[in-house]
Design an enzyme around this catalytic site. Structure first.
Site, short mmCIF file in Angstrom:
data_model
loop_
_atom_site.label_atom_id
_atom_site.label_comp_id
_atom_site.label_asym_id
_atom_site.label_seq_id
_atom_site.Cartn_x
_atom_site.Cartn_y
_atom_site.Cartn_z
N GLU A 18 -1.64 3.52 -2.95
CA GLU A 18 -1.10 2.84 -1.89
C GLU A 18 0.47 2.83 -1.73
OE1 GLU A 18 -2.15 -1.46 -2.86
OE2 GLU A 18 -4.31 -1.09 -2.87
N ILE A 50 -10.23 -16.08 -9.54
CA ILE A 50 -10.83 -15.87 -7.88
C ILE A 50 -12.13 -15.81 -8.00
CG2 ILE A 50 -10.43 -14.02 -6.38
CD1 ILE A 50 -7.80 -13.40 -7.64
N ARG A 60 -8.37 -3.99 -7.69
CA ARG A 60 -7.50 -2.77 -7.66
C ARG A 60 -8.33 -1.53 -7.32
NH1 ARG A 60 -4.37 -5.93 -7.52
NH2 ARG A 60 -2.60 -6.53 -8.90
N HIS A 109 -4.00 -4.30 1.53
CA HIS A 109 -3.78 -5.24 0.31
C HIS A 109 -3.20 -6.46 0.76
CE1 HIS A 109 -2.82 -4.64 -4.17
NE2 HIS A 109 -3.17 -5.66 -3.84
N THR A 152 -11.50 -6.35 -3.77
CA THR A 152 -10.29 -6.81 -3.72
C THR A 152 -9.34 -6.80 -4.75
OG1 THR A 152 -11.18 -9.28 -3.47
CG2 THR A 152 -10.85 -8.16 -1.52
#
Length: 320
Positions: free
Chosen positions: A267, A158, A238, A286, A236
């Site tokens: 979360e 990513i 954790r 998320h 983006t």
């Protein structure tokens, strides 16, 4: 006898049908409510395969109840919700779904960066609440993205995809990683920096490193104090990688300019969380990989991992 599988959340019916060709399947039916712990503790006693999400804590106490379990297929890239060591000790295969969500998550990361820099949520709220009375030279002014310096913490798939997008905006891209990636440096024109140097020099800092005991609170009070007062932090990866209390203080006192967050330590995040009260924070629930195409691919890959393991094949995406 067909192996028994439990799926902890509703997934596309075509994917369920694929698993049902081989297995006896039971699936939690509530769309927006995670499977209760007591239900999972009961179901895990008599299953061969568990198809789960990040919302489920697959810890040692749960695994102690799993008498027949052969595989845990996690529909996610990360697997910090699973006690991998405990699973390995019991001979249970753990799999994840890397690769298929790379580009989608990079898209979201760059979108969050731009939305935070240009104050898009604030601007939309300002208009909708009827506050827009006239054009003003400095009204809702943000930070430039084009030509700015981006620092990426964690140059995995990513991170590299994010760097490609940044290069389209003529950004200088710095990165910090456990090991240098000289090929990526050459191909993408990246610059390796130690973490402190990256924090000091970057206009945008994007957190993309995996969560682990070593990266917990990697960005805390000291690290935030090194950043520019005009800098923007994007996470983006954790939630636990960033110390949320320290981030709140840094945003409140102007130590950094803004933050964009797709993840939180707990979360779903509670509506009264202090970070949600700040106008210079853009928050998302998320949704890094949340495109129809990508979530479907993730579901399919998790099913493939599950079936390969149950057939005694070596799943391509085994993490233990």
């Amino acid at each position: 006898m067909r192996p028994k599988v439990y799926i902890t959340r509703r997934i596309p019916s075509a994917v369920v049908a694929k698993i049902q060709e081989v297995c006896e399947v039971e699936m939690w039916q509530e769309e927006d409510i995670p499977v209760p712990r007591e239900v999972l503790e009961d179901k895990v006693k008599d299953i061969d395969g568990l198809y789960c999400l990040l919302t489920e804590s697959i810890d040692e106490s749960l695994l102690q109840r799993a008498n027949k379990l052969k595989v845990i297929s996690n529909m996610a890239v990360g697997f910090n919700n699973i006690d991998v060591e405990a699973a390995t000790q019991r001979g249970i295969i753990v799999t994840n779904t890397p690769g298929v969500l790379t580009e989608t998550t990079a898209d979201l990361t760059f979108a969050l960066l731009m939305a935070t820099a240009r104050r898009l949520v604030e601007a939309s709220d300002y208009l909708r609440e009827g506050s827009w009375k006239t054009w003003s030279p400095m009204l809702l002014t943000g930070q430039d993205v084009y030509g700015a310096t981006l620092g990426i913490i964690g140059l995995g798939r990513i991170g590299e995809s994010l760097a490609k997008r940044a290069k389209g905006f003529d950004m200088r891209v710095l990165y910090h990683n456990r090991s240098r990636k000289e090929q990526a440096e050459q191909v993408l024109g990246l610059e390796y920096k130690e973490l402190d140097a990256l924090l000091k020099q970057s206009d945008f800092v994007c957190v993309l490193t995996p969560y682990s005991p070593e990266t917990r609170n990697l960005i805390g009070e000291r690290e935030l104090s090194l950043m520019k007062s005009t800098a923007i932090l994007i996470n983006t990866a954790r939630g636990g990688i960033v110390d949320e209390a320290a981030l709140y203080q840094a945003l409140s006192n102007g130590a950094i300019w803004a933050a964009g967050l797709d993840v939180f330590e707990e979360e779903p995040v509670k509506p009264d969380h202090p970070l949600l009260t700040l106008p210079n924070v853009v928050t998302l629930p998320h949704i890094g990989s949340a495109s129809i195409q990508t979530r479907t691919k993730m579901a399919e890959l998790a099913a493939l991992n599950l079936l390969q393991a149950l057939r005694g094949e070596g799943p391509a995406h085994r993490v233990n």
